[in-house]
Design a protein around this motif. Structure first.
Motif, PDB file in Angstrom:
ATOM      1  N   ASN A 177      -1.562   5.274 -40.747  1.00 57.35           N
ATOM      2  CA  ASN A 177      -0.181   5.592 -40.351  1.00 57.35           C
ATOM      3  C   ASN A 177      -0.162   6.554 -39.163  1.00 57.35           C
ATOM      4  OD1 ASN A 177       0.885   4.035 -42.490  1.00 57.35           O
ATOM      5  ND2 ASN A 177       0.764   5.773 -43.897  1.00 57.35           N
ATOM      6  N   ALA A 178      -1.145   6.447 -38.279  1.00 51.52           N
ATOM      7  CA  ALA A 178      -1.307   7.438 -37.216  1.00 51.52           C
ATOM      8  C   ALA A 178      -0.248   7.328 -36.133  1.00 51.52           C
ATOM      9  CB  ALA A 178      -2.692   7.317 -36.597  1.00 51.52           C
ATOM     10  N   GLY A 179       0.443   6.198 -36.041  1.00 50.28           N
ATOM     11  CA  GLY A 179       1.490   6.038 -35.054  1.00 50.28           C
ATOM     12  C   GLY A 179       2.877   6.283 -35.593  1.00 50.28           C
ATOM     13  N   GLU A 180       2.974   6.671 -36.856  1.00 46.73           N
ATOM     14  CA  GLU A 180       4.274   6.934 -37.475  1.00 46.73           C
ATOM     15  C   GLU A 180       4.660   8.392 -37.254  1.00 46.73           C
ATOM     16  OE1 GLU A 180       6.400   6.713 -41.913  1.00 46.73           O
ATOM     17  OE2 GLU A 180       4.640   5.500 -41.444  1.00 46.73           O
ATOM     18  N   ALA A 181       5.948   8.640 -37.026  1.00 44.44           N
ATOM     19  CA  ALA A 181       6.423   9.999 -36.775  1.00 44.44           C
ATOM     20  C   ALA A 181       6.635  10.751 -38.087  1.00 44.44           C
ATOM     21  CB  ALA A 181       7.718   9.966 -35.977  1.00 44.44           C
ATOM     22  N   PHE A 182       6.217  12.008 -38.097  1.00 47.49           N
ATOM     23  CA  PHE A 182       6.356  12.896 -39.250  1.00 47.49           C
ATOM     24  C   PHE A 182       7.004  14.198 -38.791  1.00 47.49           C
ATOM     25  CE2 PHE A 182       3.096  10.025 -40.498  1.00 47.49           C
ATOM     26  CZ  PHE A 182       3.002  10.034 -41.892  1.00 47.49           C
ATOM     27  N   PRO A 183       7.792  14.857 -39.649  1.00 47.23           N
ATOM     28  CA  PRO A 183       8.267  16.198 -39.291  1.00 47.23           C
ATOM     29  C   PRO A 183       7.069  17.121 -39.045  1.00 47.23           C
ATOM     30  CG  PRO A 183       9.457  15.352 -41.210  1.00 47.23           C
ATOM     31  CD  PRO A 183       8.317  14.407 -40.967  1.00 47.23           C
ATOM     32  N   MET A 184       7.074  17.825 -37.926  1.00 42.00           N
ATOM     33  CA  MET A 184       5.936  18.690 -37.607  1.00 42.00           C
ATOM     34  C   MET A 184       5.908  19.955 -38.443  1.00 42.00           C
ATOM     35  SD  MET A 184       5.181  18.730 -33.519  1.00 42.00           S
ATOM     36  CE  MET A 184       6.884  18.861 -32.980  1.00 42.00           C
ATOM     37  N   ALA A 185       7.101  20.445 -38.858  1.00 43.64           N
ATOM     38  CA  ALA A 185       7.168  21.780 -39.448  1.00 43.64           C
ATOM     39  C   ALA A 185       6.457  22.744 -38.489  1.00 43.64           C
ATOM     40  CB  ALA A 185       6.591  21.787 -40.854  1.00 43.64           C
ATOM     41  N   SER A 186       5.662  23.663 -38.993  1.00 43.29           N
ATOM     42  CA  SER A 186       5.101  24.703 -38.128  1.00 43.29           C
ATOM     43  C   SER A 186       3.927  24.258 -37.272  1.00 43.29           C
ATOM     44  CB  SER A 186       4.694  25.914 -38.969  1.00 43.29           C
ATOM     45  OG  SER A 186       5.832  26.653 -39.363  1.00 43.29           O
ATOM     46  N   THR A 187       3.486  23.022 -37.396  1.00 42.05           N
ATOM     47  CA  THR A 187       2.455  22.573 -36.450  1.00 42.05           C
ATOM     48  C   THR A 187       3.010  22.480 -35.028  1.00 42.05           C
ATOM     49  OG1 THR A 187       2.845  20.210 -36.867  1.00 42.05           O
ATOM     50  CG2 THR A 187       1.177  21.309 -38.234  1.00 42.05           C
ATOM     51  N   PHE A 188       4.348  22.530 -34.885  1.00 42.47           N
ATOM     52  CA  PHE A 188       4.934  22.512 -33.534  1.00 42.47           C
ATOM     53  C   PHE A 188       4.519  23.753 -32.747  1.00 42.47           C
ATOM     54  CE2 PHE A 188       8.048  25.660 -34.802  1.00 42.47           C
ATOM     55  CZ  PHE A 188       8.559  26.176 -33.608  1.00 42.47           C
ATOM     56  N   LYS A 189       4.011  24.768 -33.447  1.00 41.73           N
ATOM     57  CA  LYS A 189       3.628  26.009 -32.768  1.00 41.73           C
ATOM     58  C   LYS A 189       2.393  25.832 -31.895  1.00 41.73           C
ATOM     59  CE  LYS A 189       5.939  28.423 -36.499  1.00 41.73           C
ATOM     60  NZ  LYS A 189       5.853  29.132 -37.787  1.00 41.73           N
ATOM     61  N   VAL A 190       1.632  24.768 -32.116  1.00 43.30           N
ATOM     62  CA  VAL A 190       0.485  24.497 -31.243  1.00 43.30           C
ATOM     63  C   VAL A 190       0.949  24.082 -29.845  1.00 43.30           C
ATOM     64  CG1 VAL A 190      -1.586  23.101 -30.894  1.00 43.30           C
ATOM     65  CG2 VAL A 190      -1.050  23.973 -33.175  1.00 43.30           C
ATOM     66  N   PRO A 191       1.814  23.077 -29.701  1.00 44.61           N
ATOM     67  CA  PRO A 191       2.298  22.776 -28.348  1.00 44.61           C
ATOM     68  C   PRO A 191       3.055  23.930 -27.700  1.00 44.61           C
ATOM     69  CG  PRO A 191       3.415  21.390 -29.991  1.00 44.61           C
ATOM     70  CD  PRO A 191       2.273  22.049 -30.677  1.00 44.61           C
ATOM     71  N   VAL A 192       3.756  24.743 -28.496  1.00 48.50           N
ATOM     72  CA  VAL A 192       4.408  25.923 -27.928  1.00 48.50           C
ATOM     73  C   VAL A 192       3.361  26.859 -27.328  1.00 48.50           C
ATOM     74  CG1 VAL A 192       5.715  28.022 -28.464  1.00 48.50           C
ATOM     75  CG2 VAL A 192       6.446  25.829 -29.410  1.00 48.50           C
ATOM     76  N   ALA A 193       2.257  27.072 -28.049  1.00 46.10           N
ATOM     77  CA  ALA A 193       1.196  27.943 -27.545  1.00 46.10           C
ATOM     78  C   ALA A 193       0.574  27.377 -26.273  1.00 46.10           C
ATOM     79  CB  ALA A 193       0.123  28.134 -28.620  1.00 46.10           C
ATOM     80  N   VAL A 194       0.433  26.066 -26.206  1.00 40.42           N
ATOM     81  CA  VAL A 194      -0.134  25.447 -25.002  1.00 40.42           C
ATOM     82  C   VAL A 194       0.753  25.716 -23.785  1.00 40.42           C
ATOM     83  CG1 VAL A 194      -0.644  23.232 -23.889  1.00 40.42           C
ATOM     84  CG2 VAL A 194      -1.461  23.687 -26.213  1.00 40.42           C
ATOM     85  N   GLN A 195       2.058  25.536 -23.939  1.00 39.47           N
ATOM     86  CA  GLN A 195       2.960  25.803 -22.818  1.00 39.47           C
ATOM     87  C   GLN A 195       2.994  27.287 -22.479  1.00 39.47           C
ATOM     88  OE1 GLN A 195       4.363  24.610 -20.381  1.00 39.47           O
ATOM     89  NE2 GLN A 195       5.978  26.053 -19.827  1.00 39.47           N
ATOM     90  N   LEU A 196       2.974  28.139 -23.481  1.00 42.92           N
ATOM     91  CA  LEU A 196       2.974  29.583 -23.237  1.00 42.92           C
ATOM     92  C   LEU A 196       1.739  29.979 -22.427  1.00 42.92           C
ATOM     93  CD1 LEU A 196       4.591  32.196 -24.136  1.00 42.92           C
ATOM     94  CD2 LEU A 196       2.807  32.451 -25.861  1.00 42.92           C
ATOM     95  N   LEU A 197       0.575  29.494 -22.835  1.00 41.37           N
ATOM     96  CA  LEU A 197      -0.661  29.838 -22.134  1.00 41.37           C
ATOM     97  C   LEU A 197      -0.748  29.158 -20.767  1.00 41.37           C
ATOM     98  CD1 LEU A 197      -3.107  29.821 -25.162  1.00 41.37           C
ATOM     99  CD2 LEU A 197      -2.427  31.802 -23.787  1.00 41.37           C
ATOM    100  N   THR A 198      -0.078  28.027 -20.615  1.00 49.01           N
ATOM    101  CA  THR A 198       0.001  27.411 -19.292  1.00 49.01           C
ATOM    102  C   THR A 198       0.718  28.340 -18.325  1.00 49.01           C
ATOM    103  OG1 THR A 198      -0.021  25.152 -20.180  1.00 49.01           O
ATOM    104  CG2 THR A 198       0.933  25.453 -17.984  1.00 49.01           C
ATOM    105  N   ARG A 199       1.773  28.983 -18.801  1.00 49.59           N
ATOM    106  CA  ARG A 199       2.499  29.943 -17.961  1.00 49.59           C
ATOM    107  C   ARG A 199       1.614  31.156 -17.641  1.00 49.59           C
ATOM    108  NH1 ARG A 199       8.417  31.607 -19.040  1.00 49.59           N
ATOM    109  NH2 ARG A 199       8.116  31.994 -16.806  1.00 49.59           N
ATOM    110  N   VAL A 200       0.786  31.553 -18.594  1.00 50.50           N
ATOM    111  CA  VAL A 200      -0.164  32.641 -18.339  1.00 50.50           C
ATOM    112  C   VAL A 200      -1.169  32.211 -17.275  1.00 50.50           C
ATOM    113  CG1 VAL A 200      -2.028  34.021 -19.345  1.00 50.50           C
ATOM    114  CG2 VAL A 200       0.096  33.667 -20.634  1.00 50.50           C
ATOM    115  N   ASP A 201      -1.700  30.996 -17.416  1.00 50.07           N
ATOM    116  CA  ASP A 201      -2.669  30.490 -16.444  1.00 50.07           C
ATOM    117  C   ASP A 201      -2.081  30.410 -15.036  1.00 50.07           C
ATOM    118  OD1 ASP A 201      -4.605  30.258 -18.398  1.00 50.07           O
ATOM    119  OD2 ASP A 201      -4.288  28.106 -18.725  1.00 50.07           O
ATOM    120  N   ARG A 202      -0.789  30.130 -14.945  1.00 48.73           N
ATOM    121  CA  ARG A 202      -0.125  30.033 -13.644  1.00 48.73           C
ATOM    122  C   ARG A 202       0.235  31.392 -13.052  1.00 48.73           C
ATOM    123  NH1 ARG A 202       4.203  25.419 -15.604  1.00 48.73           N
ATOM    124  NH2 ARG A 202       2.826  23.587 -15.435  1.00 48.73           N
TER     125      ARG A 202
END
Length: 362
Positions: A73-98
């Motif tokens: 079921n790897a292509g099915e959408a699931f509620p992320m709950a707090s795993t959404f904090k990983v992409p948030v961290a990626v964007q946050l650190l991207t701003r740091v890198d810039r």
């Protein structure tokens, strides 16, 4: 934690017989399994173990050194709950890198920043004028899953649109971030009109108590069908692979992010539960539901990277569970799937096909 008690592995034959129709192997995993009998066995075992949960289970497993993959079921959408904090961290650190942000920049905490699902920050709000660095807030967001820290970091990262734009730039599909946690939880509970994102916790509790049981059940059921703040297991695995290979962030930011995730404190009953003690795991969990008011709409997630011993490699393990009333049952499914992946790739490491990104990962 040692594999004892309720986390003991179940018999493969029994669980295979119990597999339901909702278990759909991913196309990539099925194609690889067809030419690899050992991977076929792991595919069948993961499908069997997924049926421990009474909900729907999505799995994406990737052995990073060889690219071998198992999916359910790897292509099915699931509620992320707090795993959404990983992409948030990626964007946050991207701003740091810039150079747009500094990790040591301080953020003054405001009364409106305190949101449901917060631990350490709740205590700090009793200290007038307290400020925390971006580095400390990101640590709280990922290690203890503090929701107030997450909403502050989402705002600092540029909001959901900036996070989604970064994912698109990275070529990662199947993940979308739409709401701060305070609105996400309000929508899950069924609070019809949240006054603002800065609603005080006491007012939030009053609004939550005013929602009837039937309205809360209807809201939670609708929440699972809402495309907002959902991810596919394959999408989350792709993001973790980009991070691990050093393709999402600078080497320094990659090391920092993985270091924080290695120290996650919320996954003791999930990916880490059945692995040998001290096995390094960089992961992020997510949970919704578990209360008596809602049935059949609970979410238990864990997404991480397991470091195998004896130079056997690294295994991305993403297990999402939705529609599960019993949190412990969902956690057992996650733990046993992670152990199955660990055992297989430890004894079948294969030949490494890529050795890039080592400097960024260590």
């Amino acid at each position: 934690m040692t594999p004892t008690g309720s986390f003991m592995r179940v018999g493969r034959a029994t669980m295979v017989a119990a597999c339901g129709a909702m278990l759909v192997p991913g196309a990539r995993g099925a194609a690889q399994s067809a030419s690899d009998p050992g991977l076929q066995r792991l595919q069948r075992e993961v499908e069997a173990l997924a049926s421990i949960s009474k909900g729907t289970v999505g799995v994406a497993i990737v052995h990073l050194e060889t690219g071998r993959t198992v999916q359910v079921n790897a292509g099915e959408a699931f509620p992320m709950a707090s795993t959404f904090k990983v992409p948030v961290a990626v964007q946050l650190l991207t701003r740091v890198d810039r150079g747009e942000l500094r990790l040591d920049s301080v953020v003054a905490l405001r009364p409106g920043d305190l949101h449901p699902g917060s631990g350490t920050l709740t205590e700090l709000f009793d200290q007038p004028g307290v400020s925390l660095s971006i580095r400390n807030l990101m640590d709280l967001m990922l290690r203890i899953s503090d929701n107030s820290a997450a909403d502050i970091m989402l705002r600092t990262a540029g909001g959901p649109a900036a996070v989604n734009a970064r994912l698109q730039t990275l070529g990662v599909s199947g993940i979308r971030v739409d709401r701060p946690t305070v609105r996400l939880i309000a929508d899950y509970i069924g609070i019809p009109d949240l006054p603002s994102d800065t609603v005080a916790p006491a007012e939030f509790r009053v609004l939550a108590r005013a929602v009837s049981d039937s309205a809360s059940q209807a809201a939670a059921t609708a929440f699972e069908r809402d495309p907002r703040d959902q991810a596919t297991p394959a999408g989350m695995a792709a993001l973790l692979e980009k991070i691990w290979r050093g393709k999402a962030l600078s080497a320094a930011s990659t090391r920092l992010l993985l270091d924080i995730m290695h120290r996650c404190l919320t996954s003791g009953n999930r990916i880490r539960a059945m692995l040998p003690p001290e096995t390094p795991v960089a992961d992020k969990t997510g949970t919704l539901g578990g209360g008596a008011r809602v049935h059949g709409a609970g979410t238990q997630n864990d997404a991480g990277i397991i470091d195998l011993p004896d130079s056997a490699g690294h295994v991305i393990t993403v297990v999402f569970v939705k529609g599960e009333d019993d949190e412990k049952r969902g956690e057992r499914a996650i733990a046993q799937i992670a152990r199955a992946a660990y055992d297989y790739f430890l004894t079948n490491p294969g030949r490494s096909s890529e050795a890039t990104g080592a400097a960024a990962r260590r």
